[in-house]
Design a protein around this motif. Structure first.
Motif, short mmCIF file in Angstrom:
data_model
loop_
_atom_site.label_atom_id
_atom_site.label_comp_id
_atom_site.label_asym_id
_atom_site.label_seq_id
_atom_site.Cartn_x
_atom_site.Cartn_y
_atom_site.Cartn_z
N ALA A 39 -6.71 8.21 0.04
CA ALA A 39 -5.66 8.64 0.96
C ALA A 39 -5.41 7.54 1.98
CB ALA A 39 -6.08 9.92 1.66
N GLU A 40 -4.36 7.70 2.74
CA GLU A 40 -4.05 6.71 3.78
C GLU A 40 -5.20 6.55 4.76
OE1 GLU A 40 -2.08 3.78 5.79
OE2 GLU A 40 -1.44 4.68 3.90
N ARG A 66 0.85 -1.19 0.00
CA ARG A 66 0.00 0.00 0.00
C ARG A 66 0.89 1.24 0.00
NH1 ARG A 66 -2.96 -1.34 4.11
NH2 ARG A 66 -2.01 -0.01 5.66
N SER A 67 1.55 1.46 -1.12
CA SER A 67 2.47 2.58 -1.26
C SER A 67 1.73 3.84 -1.70
CB SER A 67 3.54 2.24 -2.30
OG SER A 67 2.92 2.07 -3.56
N GLU A 68 2.47 4.94 -1.77
CA GLU A 68 1.87 6.19 -2.25
C GLU A 68 1.35 6.02 -3.67
OE1 GLU A 68 4.90 6.06 -0.84
OE2 GLU A 68 4.66 7.21 1.00
N PRO A 97 1.27 -1.66 4.55
CA PRO A 97 2.01 -0.41 4.35
C PRO A 97 3.51 -0.70 4.25
CG PRO A 97 1.38 -0.63 6.63
CD PRO A 97 0.75 -1.77 5.90
N LEU A 153 -1.94 4.16 -3.59
CA LEU A 153 -3.01 5.04 -3.11
C LEU A 153 -3.43 6.01 -4.20
CD1 LEU A 153 -1.67 5.83 0.48
CD2 LEU A 153 -3.56 4.31 -0.12
N TRP A 210 -8.23 4.41 2.73
CA TRP A 210 -7.86 3.41 1.73
C TRP A 210 -8.77 2.18 1.75
CZ3 TRP A 210 -6.52 -1.47 3.22
CH2 TRP A 210 -6.18 -1.66 4.56
#
Length: 70
Positions: A20-21, A9-11, A39, A14, A24
């Protein structure tokens, strides 16, 4: 030794799902596997635990699964 993450679940992930975090989990309807994503710091904790572990001699018992990233 090789370490590879599962569904990370990287940037970038996303951004791909436009979440967004904080929200998600709302993506589970689009991609059910994303609800099981991890993450990047989860993998980082595993690497840190391996680096901090005392050296092992050849022939010792193998490490138990699930005890590296606690």
């Amino acid at each position: 030794m090789a370490i590879t993450p599962g569904f990370l679940r990287s940037e970038a992930a996303l951004e791909q799902f436009a979440v967004a975090e904080a929200d998600w989990r709302d993506t589970a309807s689009q991609e059910p596997n994303f609800s099981h994503s991890q993450p990047p710091d989860y993998l980082g904790r595993a690497v840190a635990a391996l680096a901090a572990a005392p050296p092992r001699r050849q022939g010792q018992d193998r490490p138990r699964p699930g005890h590296l990233a606690l």
